[in-house]
Design a protein around this motif. Sequence first.
Motif, PDB file in Angstrom:
ATOM      1  N   GLN A  63      59.923   2.097  17.475  1.00  0.00           N
ATOM      2  CA  GLN A  63      59.936   3.438  18.083  1.00  0.00           C
ATOM      3  C   GLN A  63      60.259   3.373  19.578  1.00  0.00           C
ATOM      4  N   LEU A  64      59.981   2.209  20.196  1.00  0.00           N
ATOM      5  CA  LEU A  64      60.059   2.154  21.658  1.00  0.00           C
ATOM      6  C   LEU A  64      61.479   2.286  22.216  1.00  0.00           C
ATOM      7  N   PRO A  65      62.461   1.534  21.677  1.00  0.00           N
ATOM      8  CA  PRO A  65      63.815   1.670  22.254  1.00  0.00           C
ATOM      9  C   PRO A  65      64.348   3.100  22.149  1.00  0.00           C
ATOM     10  N   GLU A  66      64.006   3.794  21.057  1.00  0.00           N
ATOM     11  CA  GLU A  66      64.490   5.162  20.899  1.00  0.00           C
ATOM     12  C   GLU A  66      63.661   6.146  21.719  1.00  0.00           C
ATOM     13  N   GLY A  67      62.362   5.850  21.835  1.00  0.00           N
ATOM     14  CA  GLY A  67      61.481   6.708  22.630  1.00  0.00           C
ATOM     15  C   GLY A  67      61.999   6.863  24.055  1.00  0.00           C
ATOM     16  N   ASN A  68      62.681   5.822  24.514  1.00  0.00           N
ATOM     17  CA  ASN A  68      63.262   5.809  25.850  1.00  0.00           C
ATOM     18  C   ASN A  68      64.225   6.978  26.085  1.00  0.00           C
ATOM     19  N   TRP A  69      64.776   7.549  24.997  1.00  0.00           N
ATOM     20  CA  TRP A  69      65.819   8.575  25.154  1.00  0.00           C
ATOM     21  C   TRP A  69      65.366   9.983  24.771  1.00  0.00           C
ATOM     22  N   VAL A  70      64.088  10.139  24.385  1.00  0.00           N
ATOM     23  CA  VAL A  70      63.644  11.478  23.966  1.00  0.00           C
ATOM     24  C   VAL A  70      63.805  12.486  25.115  1.00  0.00           C
ATOM     25  N   THR A  71      63.408  12.096  26.298  1.00  0.00           N
ATOM     26  CA  THR A  71      63.474  13.050  27.420  1.00  0.00           C
ATOM     27  C   THR A  71      64.891  13.224  27.958  1.00  0.00           C
ATOM     28  N   ARG A  72      65.813  12.366  27.498  1.00  0.00           N
ATOM     29  CA  ARG A  72      67.175  12.452  28.047  1.00  0.00           C
ATOM     30  C   ARG A  72      68.228  12.764  26.993  1.00  0.00           C
ATOM     31  N   ALA A  73      67.758  13.210  25.810  1.00  0.00           N
ATOM     32  CA  ALA A  73      68.718  13.568  24.753  1.00  0.00           C
ATOM     33  C   ALA A  73      69.614  14.694  25.283  1.00  0.00           C
ATOM     34  N   PRO A  74      70.913  14.675  24.927  1.00  0.00           N
ATOM     35  CA  PRO A  74      71.835  15.628  25.555  1.00  0.00           C
ATOM     36  C   PRO A  74      71.611  17.094  25.180  1.00  0.00           C
ATOM     37  N   THR A  75      71.051  17.393  24.016  1.00  0.00           N
ATOM     38  CA  THR A  75      70.803  18.799  23.649  1.00  0.00           C
ATOM     39  C   THR A  75      69.438  18.896  22.970  1.00  0.00           C
ATOM     40  N   LEU A  76      68.970  20.140  22.818  1.00  0.00           N
ATOM     41  CA  LEU A  76      67.678  20.354  22.155  1.00  0.00           C
ATOM     42  C   LEU A  76      67.752  19.856  20.705  1.00  0.00           C
ATOM     43  N   LYS A  77      68.891  20.132  20.052  1.00  0.00           N
ATOM     44  CA  LYS A  77      69.039  19.709  18.649  1.00  0.00           C
ATOM     45  C   LYS A  77      68.932  18.171  18.534  1.00  0.00           C
ATOM     46  N   ARG A  78      69.632  17.475  19.440  1.00  0.00           N
ATOM     47  CA  ARG A  78      69.578  16.001  19.407  1.00  0.00           C
ATOM     48  C   ARG A  78      68.156  15.503  19.672  1.00  0.00           C
ATOM     49  N   LYS A  79      67.458  16.186  20.559  1.00  0.00           N
ATOM     50  CA  LYS A  79      66.076  15.783  20.888  1.00  0.00           C
ATOM     51  C   LYS A  79      65.186  15.925  19.644  1.00  0.00           C
ATOM     52  N   LEU A  80      65.350  17.050  18.937  1.00  0.00           N
ATOM     53  CA  LEU A  80      64.526  17.287  17.748  1.00  0.00           C
ATOM     54  C   LEU A  80      64.809  16.233  16.672  1.00  0.00           C
ATOM     55  N   ILE A  81      66.099  15.941  16.491  1.00  0.00           N
ATOM     56  CA  ILE A  81      66.463  14.946  15.465  1.00  0.00           C
ATOM     57  C   ILE A  81      65.870  13.580  15.831  1.00  0.00           C
ATOM     58  N   LEU A  82      65.995  13.227  17.112  1.00  0.00           N
ATOM     59  CA  LEU A  82      65.494  11.915  17.550  1.00  0.00           C
ATOM     60  C   LEU A  82      63.972  11.840  17.385  1.00  0.00           C
ATOM     61  N   LEU A  83      63.293  12.926  17.759  1.00  0.00           N
ATOM     62  CA  LEU A  83      61.831  12.935  17.610  1.00  0.00           C
ATOM     63  C   LEU A  83      61.426  12.786  16.145  1.00  0.00           C
ATOM     64  N   ALA A  84      62.158  13.498  15.267  1.00  0.00           N
ATOM     65  CA  ALA A  84      61.831  13.424  13.836  1.00  0.00           C
ATOM     66  C   ALA A  84      62.040  12.004  13.320  1.00  0.00           C
ATOM     67  N   LYS A  85      63.101  11.359  13.791  1.00  0.00           N
ATOM     68  CA  LYS A  85      63.388   9.987  13.342  1.00  0.00           C
ATOM     69  C   LYS A  85      62.273   9.038  13.811  1.00  0.00           C
ATOM     70  N   ILE A  86      61.886   9.180  15.071  1.00  0.00           N
ATOM     71  CA  ILE A  86      60.853   8.287  15.619  1.00  0.00           C
ATOM     72  C   ILE A  86      59.530   8.497  14.869  1.00  0.00           C
TER      73      ILE A  86
END
Length: 327
Positions: A63-86
């Motif tokens: 989870q850690l390498p991806e967690g690094n990008w939650v606050t910097r995901a380019p759009t809200l949709k990408r942030k939600l997808i990344l959070l769901a994956k983590i």
Amino acid sequence: MYSQGLNGPAEKNTDDSPEQLAAFQKRIDAEEKIEPRDWMPSGYRKTLIRQISQHAHSEVVGQLPEGNWVTRAPTLKRKLILLAKIQDEAGHGLYLYSAAETLGVSREQMIDDLLSGKAKYSSIFNYPTLTWADMGAIGWLVDGAAIMNQVPLCRCSYGPYSRAMIRVCKEESFHQRQGYEVMLKMANGSPEQRRMAQDALNRFWWPALMMFGPSDKDSIHSAQSMKWKIKRFSNDDLRQKFIDATVPQAHYLGLEIPDPELKFNEETGHWDHGEINWDEFYQVIAGNGPCNRERLAARRRAHEAGAWVREAVLASQQKHKQPREVA
Ligand code: BYC
């Protein structure tokens, strides 16, 4: 959770008789599933505890390498997808710790082994995630490699592990597709986005190949694990399947695999590849990769910060065990 009534921890059960071992192998050969309360050789139990707990740790540290990008995901949709994956990865860790507990090891012991550096987790998570394209490369390559390795584990001889892997694989398949979709967008985006996509592929290709473990000639556990049908394919066979599936996907993206020796072999029908840097692999699994120390430090901090939650849960359980006072 299921640990009562087991045969006892692996190390106590060293006097497996030849008759017991033969009867056990017969069950394995007949494709019967082994369940927690069944008799099993001490080595089988030990191998499963090692592999399942390392697998669980990989999901959690992963989870850690991806967690690094939650606050910097380019759009809200990408942030939600990344959070769901983590969040899915955390869930995989939980199913796997539960599966390992059925073998008589406690979760505390497994976590202690991770935090002390005794237990391994997948080498891949010791590499940094430098750009947003790395989120695409991880989904595409890392989850892609995970699926290749884990689909056969759905047929693992140990029931609880094989059943946990069915759901894990379904979720990994979604992760792989979302990663590929990120890569598709980046590879067809601006020149800078395309450059980032190629750079992410350059950095993650070889570490993704290392996820399958050492080459067959150096794999210490493979022969026995295959005999017990814990593993169904060798490390090199799975690596080759992954390469064969992934090279055409890279071509579709218009990206170049960073291996000058990669060449389709008309005779075998497989992609021949260059030599993997095994020195790098062994350095990483010995704790000397680019992010090993950072990853363990982050896990230790999270464990300490979560101590009050564990204490509160235990206190609440204690409270509910006590008989209620009648007014
Ligand atoms: N990294 O005899 P071998 C995920 C160790 S999670 C570190 O071939 P085996 C994801 C191996 O443990 C991905 N160590 O071993 C999560 C052994 O050392 P020990 C994790 C490695 O067990 C979040 C030694 O090298 N997947 O995909 O027969 C987000 C000799 O190796 C590695 C699993 O854990 C490595 N890459 O085969 C996204 C799957 N490779 O234990 C994605 C389940 C080898 O004697 N595990 N080692 O100290 C397996 O299938 C097998 O354990 C392996 C290794 C194929 C990994």
